[in-house]
Design a protein around this motif. Sequence first.
Motif, short mmCIF file in Angstrom:
data_model
loop_
_atom_site.label_atom_id
_atom_site.label_comp_id
_atom_site.label_asym_id
_atom_site.label_seq_id
_atom_site.Cartn_x
_atom_site.Cartn_y
_atom_site.Cartn_z
N VAL A 107 0.88 -1.28 0.00
CA VAL A 107 0.10 0.06 0.02
C VAL A 107 0.93 1.19 -0.04
O VAL A 107 0.62 2.22 -0.84
CB VAL A 107 -0.99 0.01 1.33
CG1 VAL A 107 -1.81 1.20 1.35
CG2 VAL A 107 -1.94 -1.22 1.13
N LYS A 108 2.24 1.16 0.95
CA LYS A 108 2.76 2.26 0.95
C LYS A 108 3.52 2.65 -0.64
O LYS A 108 3.69 3.84 -1.07
CB LYS A 108 3.90 2.02 1.68
CG LYS A 108 4.89 3.36 2.17
CD LYS A 108 5.79 3.00 3.09
CE LYS A 108 6.81 4.10 3.38
NZ LYS A 108 7.84 4.00 4.47
N LEU A 109 3.84 1.58 -1.22
CA LEU A 109 4.41 1.65 -2.63
C LEU A 109 3.81 2.05 -3.81
O LEU A 109 3.94 2.81 -4.49
CB LEU A 109 5.16 0.41 -2.89
CG LEU A 109 6.41 -0.12 -2.13
CD1 LEU A 109 7.03 -1.47 -2.35
CD2 LEU A 109 7.69 0.98 -2.39
N PHE A 110 2.33 1.57 -3.72
CA PHE A 110 1.33 1.77 -4.78
C PHE A 110 0.20 2.58 -4.62
O PHE A 110 -0.51 2.63 -5.38
CB PHE A 110 1.13 0.32 -5.43
CG PHE A 110 2.31 -0.24 -5.75
CD1 PHE A 110 3.03 -0.12 -7.07
CD2 PHE A 110 2.66 -1.54 -5.02
CE1 PHE A 110 4.05 -0.96 -7.39
CE2 PHE A 110 3.71 -2.23 -5.42
CZ PHE A 110 4.57 -1.94 -6.74
N GLY A 111 0.15 3.20 -3.15
CA GLY A 111 -1.08 3.76 -2.92
C GLY A 111 -1.43 5.16 -3.39
O GLY A 111 -2.36 5.89 -2.76
N LYS A 112 -0.76 5.75 -4.27
CA LYS A 112 -0.97 7.02 -4.47
C LYS A 112 -2.32 7.15 -5.25
O LYS A 112 -2.93 8.44 -5.28
CB LYS A 112 0.39 7.58 -5.54
CG LYS A 112 0.09 9.16 -5.85
CD LYS A 112 1.34 9.71 -6.67
CE LYS A 112 1.36 11.13 -6.79
NZ LYS A 112 2.48 11.52 -7.56
N ARG A 113 -2.64 6.32 -6.04
CA ARG A 113 -4.10 6.39 -6.81
C ARG A 113 -4.66 5.02 -6.46
O ARG A 113 -4.56 4.17 -6.23
CB ARG A 113 -3.76 6.45 -8.30
CG ARG A 113 -2.94 7.96 -8.74
CD ARG A 113 -2.70 7.83 -10.20
NE ARG A 113 -2.29 9.36 -10.52
CZ ARG A 113 -1.06 9.60 -10.70
NH1 ARG A 113 -0.24 8.65 -10.00
NH2 ARG A 113 -0.71 10.68 -10.84
N THR A 114 -6.02 5.25 -6.59
CA THR A 114 -6.88 4.07 -6.41
C THR A 114 -6.65 2.96 -7.32
O THR A 114 -6.58 1.68 -6.83
CB THR A 114 -8.31 4.60 -6.83
OG1 THR A 114 -8.66 5.59 -5.94
CG2 THR A 114 -9.20 3.45 -6.50
N LEU A 115 -6.14 3.21 -8.56
CA LEU A 115 -5.96 1.93 -9.50
C LEU A 115 -4.49 1.26 -8.85
O LEU A 115 -4.33 0.13 -8.83
CB LEU A 115 -5.53 2.52 -10.72
CG LEU A 115 -5.27 1.57 -11.83
CD1 LEU A 115 -6.29 0.32 -11.89
CD2 LEU A 115 -5.12 2.00 -13.27
#
Length: 469
Positions: free
Chosen positions: A112-120
């Motif tokens: 989540v920390k790595l890829f959580g900038k956008r909903t996709l």
Amino acid sequence: MKIKYKAFFIPIIVGSLIWLATPVRPAGISVIAWHLLALFLATIVACITQPLPIAGVALVSVTILLVLRLAPIKTTMQAFGNKTVWLVAMAYMISRGFSKTGLGKRMALWFVKLFGKRTLGLAYAIEGIDLVTAPAIPSNTARAGGIIYPIVKALSETFHSTPQDHTERKIGSYLIFSEFHANIITSALFMTAMSPNLIALSLAESFKIKISWLGWFVAASVPGIICLVTVPYLIYRLYPPVVRETTNAREWATQELTKMGAMQLKEKVMLGIFGMALLLWILSSTLNLDATTVAFIAISLLLLTGVLSVQDILHETGAWNVVVWFSILIFMANRLNKLGIIPWLSRAISHQLKGVNWLVVLVVLALVYFYSHYLFASQVAHVAAIYGALLGVAIAAGVPGTLATLILGFTTAIYSSTTQYANGPASVLFGSGYVKQSDWWRLNAILGGYYLLIWIGLELFWLKIIGIW
């Protein structure tokens, strides 16, 4: 546990009707074989109606089998020595280490920390969590409900997206549905990602067909990677979230990781042993090391390093539950094969398909297997009921055994994309209230068709390229 006595009614009726039809059974089928068929089908129906949990149903069935002398007790007890059963049980115990040490939660928060900038990006993060935990957690329900759902629920609530407030479409619905399909894909990708895969392979062994962990993964890799890349985006387009930017998710994950503190020694040991087990499973055919032996090695190391205790092993009810029902169902299915029921059924159906190209037969069988899941509320019951028969029909029609085993095996995973009662993860995730039933059926009808194109259509070309047929 409340016993649902009314749920015994349909299994008893089904079993009794088949039993009473003994005088008109097909030529060449013994009385014992026919009676065992009646008991087996009654058991499968009971696994669907569930008057008792599946382990209870299996124990009652094997008791009836012994009392009616449909098999010797010595032969029946040998069922509990099935190596595939113990592979699943040991993998359940390995998965306990993920939850006990907190490694499963930490890995989820990392994604989540790595890829959580956008909903996709969050959807891909959720998919990544399922991907890395799937090889060692043979319960797709445990992955979806025990590891990922709490993370998705917390994320949704962070963005004030809840069914209670009728704000589920802000982000929660999309994340829940994305996890459901991530779970389907990873369940097809790894042999050890769900127990129905191992039931299928155990049934295939009665046809002298064996597939290694690496062999399954290589066969599944191309359609699996394509689906991992495309499905979150397809859902994003078909079922778009209201919230598209999710920078708060990264902040929330960072805060949760801070609360957890630095990675503990037991987490590091757990990660190392998991990595070792995964490597040995990949190299098992090269090293001539059985997959079940690898699982026992991993459990022994977890015990010797103190990551798990003996009490942890004894209290892992999921593992012992599997030992009971898995052993009994596999024994009954294999017994039917030895007594000639499955060969007879295969010959009867293949006779009707005489002259039809075997490739057409395989595709038709896969479609029948897929869409018949609308009638089942359990992957276990479905695969135990008809996988062996369909495999026998395919082989009798001239389909290469390994090809038929794989295509029908992958179908066992993807037919979960049907109903809200299709499997355990569906029940957990749909039960959260984030996705309406009409949306669940509509979207799954579309994605189910997509899976059929990829996992049967494209997969046939891939298996041709790697020399399976």
